[in-house]
Design a protein around this motif. Structure first.
Motif, short mmCIF file in Angstrom:
data_model
loop_
_atom_site.label_atom_id
_atom_site.label_comp_id
_atom_site.label_asym_id
_atom_site.label_seq_id
_atom_site.Cartn_x
_atom_site.Cartn_y
_atom_site.Cartn_z
N PRO B 64 -31.92 -15.25 4.92
CA PRO B 64 -32.60 -15.56 3.45
C PRO B 64 -33.60 -16.58 3.41
O PRO B 64 -34.71 -16.59 2.66
CB PRO B 64 -31.36 -15.49 2.72
CG PRO B 64 -30.02 -15.96 3.31
CD PRO B 64 -30.44 -15.61 4.92
N SER B 65 -33.20 -17.75 3.89
CA SER B 65 -33.84 -18.87 3.61
C SER B 65 -34.68 -19.08 5.20
O SER B 65 -34.90 -18.18 5.69
CB SER B 65 -32.94 -20.00 3.34
OG SER B 65 -33.66 -21.34 3.48
N SER B 66 -35.05 -20.36 5.25
CA SER B 66 -35.78 -20.66 6.56
C SER B 66 -35.19 -21.37 7.90
O SER B 66 -34.11 -21.81 7.37
CB SER B 66 -37.21 -21.45 6.15
OG SER B 66 -36.56 -22.78 6.31
N ILE B 67 -35.54 -21.31 8.90
CA ILE B 67 -34.81 -21.85 9.93
C ILE B 67 -34.73 -23.39 9.84
O ILE B 67 -34.26 -24.01 10.56
CB ILE B 67 -35.44 -21.46 11.55
CG1 ILE B 67 -37.13 -21.81 11.44
CG2 ILE B 67 -35.36 -19.88 11.39
CD1 ILE B 67 -37.55 -21.69 12.61
N THR B 68 -35.51 -23.83 9.06
CA THR B 68 -35.40 -25.35 8.77
C THR B 68 -35.10 -25.77 7.41
O THR B 68 -35.34 -26.92 6.89
CB THR B 68 -36.84 -26.07 9.04
OG1 THR B 68 -37.59 -25.55 8.07
CG2 THR B 68 -37.35 -25.79 10.33
N SER B 73 -28.98 -21.08 6.76
CA SER B 73 -29.93 -20.39 7.74
C SER B 73 -30.25 -21.35 9.06
O SER B 73 -30.06 -20.79 10.00
CB SER B 73 -31.38 -20.19 7.09
OG SER B 73 -31.32 -19.13 6.04
N GLN B 74 -30.23 -22.42 8.63
CA GLN B 74 -30.68 -23.45 9.72
C GLN B 74 -29.42 -23.50 10.86
O GLN B 74 -29.61 -23.50 12.08
CB GLN B 74 -31.09 -24.76 9.41
CG GLN B 74 -31.32 -25.78 10.78
CD GLN B 74 -31.98 -26.91 10.24
OE1 GLN B 74 -32.44 -27.11 9.22
NE2 GLN B 74 -32.50 -27.84 11.44
N SER B 75 -28.15 -23.46 10.17
CA SER B 75 -26.95 -23.49 11.02
C SER B 75 -26.84 -22.48 11.84
O SER B 75 -26.45 -22.70 13.12
CB SER B 75 -25.91 -23.77 9.98
OG SER B 75 -25.50 -22.39 9.30
N MET B 76 -27.23 -21.32 11.47
CA MET B 76 -27.21 -20.13 12.63
C MET B 76 -28.32 -20.28 13.62
O MET B 76 -27.77 -20.01 14.73
CB MET B 76 -27.05 -18.73 11.91
CG MET B 76 -26.98 -17.55 12.66
SD MET B 76 -25.52 -17.54 13.88
CE MET B 76 -24.37 -16.75 12.73
#
Lengths: 309, 358, 380
Positions: B64-68, B73-76
């Protein structure tokens, strides 16, 4: 429940309301000029986001907050210029092109953020500048005179905007262009030039609104950080009936109810959080319903959309 | 005016032509790039060299959010990169992602598309994507899907190829709460949350439990700002907590970056969750609960290798090191407080501390 | 012959504008070191490349078309409804509640009831701003923006508490969603894809709206209010009532879009805390689609398909060339700006042809659709 009337809470609500109102003021005063000249700009949010990113990035890399402010204004002005060309020269439907500019700013600011920074960072932004003497006044000093510089400027903007719109030839031209472009045109006022001016001014102020968030109030940039604030700002122009003081009243009302609901949650007032979050939106409508029917203000209800044929 | 039109049309044409013209030219460097200077995590190779193609395990993630986002989201994404590095880089594992998929039915389209393109594992990283998986998974019986955060694998509905994963975020929340209550001199702690549901609600429950267990008199004030994106309101919520006397703050989800900025400016301590937020404010961040999904991913991959495509649920916990307490080295944490935190971790792991989450 | 060519050229104007926007996008793609050919190939592939792609495009177009139809009605009465997001949400909630309540009734009965519930929910959420505008002179842009935010919080409240899925209520991680609708209540599908009958409903309604606006007295009155509120008041049309009707209908169509989204796509209400998680921003994009369709119900059909294709294709593009979704958002914005600007040349050409015929001066004018508001009448 009595806690809610304590001095801490009242001071807290008022001073945080003033902070929250700042970005709305910049954006809504800018929008007021645009609408007074007959242009609806729904792209405010996009201009804010680009301004917020540009100022954040420049402040972070150069270490200069002033450069940050200047670049935010420049970016906003450029967005305004594009908007002016599209709406004035190409006669594009204003609301829709505004949505286009919103999407462009939303996407572009995030794209640049990803390419240039990659991750969330913080910057040392404008800090609180207590105004000598005034900030010493009990209660009032704490509320009004212990803020950062961009907050003061935002509030100073209101009387300035009022003066320009109502007491200068330029203001007269702007209003006449918004009311009756043909008549203005026949009197030798360049409708296009005035509208270019107001739209670019609006963009500049929206850019500043963004900067006031990213390098003064929050000191951080994140994608879509305005999250609808720009649209609220447009709505506040209607609340203020296209008058700077009315816009100020709307921005303060909305922001203070918002900070009040934050306080209500902190004080454990037993209402669900979602309902508390609704309050500022709800009350803005209610207050408008309650006041408009009483206050008869012909000047208020000019035709901001009317671009005349 | 006709002239005006002509100019624009010609300009557009030229641009299109130049685009077509330059396309092959652009292709060439793009192909050489991965070998040389392109950082691995930025550009998952689109086309594998033929000889390695057969073995590469293909993972797609929809978030849903961004990779940063310094959060969920970043955690995954970070965990996937860690798994990839361990497996031997891009040759062994290909990762593609769709970020910003907050629109549920866009996510559904992405999930279906990845599955039909033969990805081995499709991760739907958001609790709102569950219905879509339930719909899509049966059509691709040899593709593994993973859904988080939840423990529902739809095995009741007869679906066998969905893994589920969840974080016991209340555990790290509890530990954060213990440390926060020990460090708070004012006895007032503020919490900034998005909406009271899911992972955020769990974390906050754990935090409150930990804080009150450490000091029954501590006053933990919780506000929910009703949004995952309103950075300004999150920051003003932090201001409100500080004005109400809080000298320690915590919060969850991606919009709290605004609150961290306020905490830093006021010299108020901050506790993070989901990912490490220390880099944002090195002076005031005390500890973070960091999600390391690698534990769950490793088990999923092992299962897939053995031909088990789903049906299992994984919970990352302090016990299995899926949740990691990350202390900011720059913050001078008193010995006794650190000891209390470690005792809490040990207690949660051996079951002597039970966190009420209902 | 020549005139036919001319009108073909006019009709293709938005396409040229889109190409120009994509050309600018090419530059951005090159900066990101992405092969534009591959990127745009993926866009096309994702939107029209297969049966499934076409179906996805039409699924995406359905709410755009419905919201767009509502916008056509509202704009004809010269009121601006930017409350589509909130109206979709309320429509979706009411429709879902019907499905969760009447589990014993036959599927088709529940579906029909749910569609009406959605219609009604949207009508209420659109009717309130209409009422406030007509009787309290509250500007509809202000009220609809605020009502959107209120609807989102109301949705969050309901899905966290009163309407939460009983299965979730028991769990620690309370996902804010309702229970799933029974399989019998789903909108029938048209092919082995996600394309559901909702698209046909929307097409049918487009024709109905066309008939309503141009073949009925109500439509005549709505359009009259839009074109000249003063004259229509003198002509005996109740301006206030028409304003309420226009916003009410406009909201109702958005509400129906919400209901169809639940019964045709998601099969439950679920929130991620924002409006667009559920609506996909159709409440806004539908406005754009309607304007691209010249605010004509029939014109809105290809316009929504065009936008549906763009949105669906853009997602595919992100997947294939792995570019940040932000680029696609920015590109969408450019397309909107370029297309809306291209109107200018279309009108210029029409005017040119007119003056060629009439041999008279025709000064350039603001020919845009944003008509003067009926507010003037209300205040006078």
């Amino acid at each position: 429940m009595n806690e809610i009337f304590s001095a801490t809470v009242i001071i807290g609500v008022l001073s945080s309301g003033i902070r929250l109102a700042t970005p709305y003021l910049y954006a809504a005063i800018g929008e007021t000029f645009g609408q007074r000249s007959g242009v609806l700009n729904l792209g405010v949010e996009g201009q804010m986001l680009l301004g917020a990113f540009a100022s954040f990035y420049v402040a972070l890399t150069t270490g200069s907050l002033v450069y940050g402010l200047l670049i935010a204004m420049l970016v906003g002005a450029l967005m305004g210029l594009a908007m002016a060309y599209v709406t004035v020269n190409l006669h594009a439907e204003q609301g829709i092109s505004g949505i286009g500019f919103y999407l462009f700013g939303l996407g572009m600011s995030e794209l640049l953020f990803k390419m240039l920074l990659g991750t969330v960072e913080t910057v040392k932004g404008f800090s609180v500048v207590p105004i000598p003497f005034l900030s010493q006044i009990p209660v009032l000093g704490e509320i009004f005179f212990q803020q950062n510089i961009l907050v003061y400027i935002a509030f100073l903007l209101v009387p300035v905007a009022w003066f320009v719109l109502n007491k200068t030839t330029l203001g007269l031209k702007i209003r006449s262009v918004g009311e009756n472009p043909e008549a203005a045109d026949s009197l030798g006022v360049s409708v296009a030039r005035i509208r270019y001016f107001t739209i670019i001014l609006g963009g500049t102020l929206s850019g500043l609104a963004g900067a006031s968030m990213s390098i003064a109030l929050l000191n951080v940039f994140q994608q879509n950080m305005t999250s609808g604030l720009g649209f609220i700002a447009v709505a506040l122009v209607y609340f203020g009936a296209w008058r700077p003081w009315g816009v100020l009243a709307g921005a303060l009302l909305f922001s203070m109810v918002n900070s009040l609901q934050l306080w209500m949650q902190v004080l454990n007032v037993p209402i669900p959080s979602d309902i508390a979050v609704m309050l500022p939106y709800l009350l803005t409508i209610i207050v408008l319903v309650a006041t408009v029917s009483r206050v008869r203000s012909p000047a208020a209800l000019t035709k901001p959309f009317d671009r005349g044929d | 005016m006709k002239k005006n039109l002509l100019v624009v049309l010609i300009l557009a044409l030229v641009l299109v032509l130049s685009a077509c013209g330059s396309a092959p030219a652009a292709e060439a460097p793009a192909e050489e790039m991965p070998a040389e200077e392109m950082p691995a995590e930025e550009m998952p190779a689109e086309e594998m060299p033929a000889e390695e193609m057969a073995e590469a395990f293909k993972v797609a993630i929809i978030m849903p959010s961004s990779i940063t986002d310094l959060a969920f989201s970043q955690s995954m994404y970070d965990a996937l990169l860690a798994v990839q590095a361990e497996m031997g880089g891009e040759a062994a594992m290909e990762i593609v992602y769709s970020e910003g998929m907050f629109v549920v039915d866009d996510a559904a389209a992405a999930i279906r598309d990845y599955a039909s393109e033969g990805y081995n594992l499709v991760i739907a990283h958001g609790s709102q994507y569950g219905s879509s998986l339930q719909e899509i998974a049966p059509d691709f019986p040899t593709t593994s899907f993973a859904w988080g955060t939840t423990l529902n694998t739809f095995s009741d509905e007869g679906i066998t190829n969905v893994f589920a994963y969840e974080a016991n975020s209340q555990e790290g929340g509890y530990v954060n709460g213990v440390v926060a209550a020990s460090l708070s001199e004012a006895g007032v702690i503020g919490v900034v949350g998005p909406i009271e549901a899911g992972d955020a609600a769990l974390y906050v429950k754990g935090f409150v439990a930990g804080a009150t267990a450490t000091n029954p008199d501590v006053d933990v004030k919780v506000s929910w700002i009703g949004s995952f994106s309103d950075v300004a309101l999150a920051s003003e919520s932090a201001n409100t907590h500080i004005a109400a006397g809080a000298d320690v703050l915590t919060g969850t989800a991606q919009m709290v970056v605004g609150a961290i900025g306020v905490a830093e400016e006021n010299g108020v301590l901050w506790f993070g969750t989901q990912a490490s937020q220390t880099s944002l404010a090195p002076d005031i961040v005390v500890a973070n609960q960091v999600y390391d999904w690698k534990v769950a991913l490793d088990q999923m991959l092992a299962n897939i290798e053995n031909g088990v495509y789903g049906g299992e649920a994984y919970t990352i916990t302090l016990a299995n090191s899926g949740l990691v307490m990350d202390y900011n080295g720059a913050y001078d944490l008193p010995e006794d407080v650190k000891a209390a935190a470690d005792a809490a971790v040990a207690g949660i792991i051996d079951g002597s501390i039970v966190i009420p989450v209902e | 012959m020549r005139s036919r060519l001319n009108s073909l050229f006019d009709a293709l104007m938005p396409v040229f504008a889109t190409l120009a926007a994509l050309a600018v996008g090419t530059v951005m793609l090159l900066i990101l070191r992405v092969n534009p050919g591959e990127a745009y190939g993926a866009l096309w592939e994702g939107a029209f490349g297969s049966t499934n792609a076409v179906a996805e495009t039409l699924v995406k177009a359905t709410p755009l078309l419905l919201v767009g139809l509502g916008i056509c009605i509202a704009f004809r009465a010269s009121v601006i409804n930017i409350g589509g997001e909130g109206q979709m949400i309320i429509g979706g909630i009411l429709a879902t509640q019907v499905g969760l309540t009447f589990t014993d009734l036959p599927g088709w009965v529940v579906i029909i009831m749910a569609m009406f519930a959605g219609f009604l929910g949207g009508a209420i959420w659109g009717g309130i701003p209409g009422f406030l505008k007509a009787y309290f002179r509250v500007n509809e842009i202000l009220s609809t923006v605020m009502m959107n935010a209120i609807a989102v919080q109301l949705m969050n409240f309901l899905l966290r508490g009163p309407m939460i899925d009983p299965a979730q209520a028991e769990k620690a991680s309370k996902i804010p969603q309702t229970a799933r609708l029974l399989e019998a209540f789903r909108l029938p599908r048209l092919a082995p894809t996600r394309l559901h009958i909702g698209f046909l409903i929307a097409l049918g309604l487009a024709i109905i709206v066309y008939v309503l606006l141009w073949r009925t007295t109500l439509g005549y009155r709505i359009r009259a209010v839009g074109q000249n509120p003063h004259a229509s008041r003198y002509g005996g049309i109740r301006v206030r009532r028409r304003i309420v009707t226009a916003l009410l209908l406009s909201g109702a169509f958005a509400g129906l879009a919400g209901a169809i989204q639940v019964y045709g796509v998601n099969y439950r209400m679920i929130t991620d805390g924002s409006a667009s998680g559920f609506t996909g921003a159709a409440g806004f994009n539908g406005i754009v689609a309607a304007l691209f369709g010249q605010l004509h119900p029939i014109g809105t059909i290809p316009a929504s398909i065009f936008f549906g294709a763009l949105l669906v294709g853009a997602n595919k593009m992100q997947r294939v060339v792995q570019i940040p979704s932000a680029l696609i958002t920015a590109l969408n914005g450019l397309v909107v700006v370029f297309v809306v600007s291209s109107e200018f040349w279309r009108k210029q050409r029409q005017r040119q042809r007119l003056s060629d015929n009439n041999k008279e001066e025709n000064p350039p004018q603001d020919g845009d659709i944003s008509a003067p508001s009926a507010e003037e009448v209300l205040t006078s």
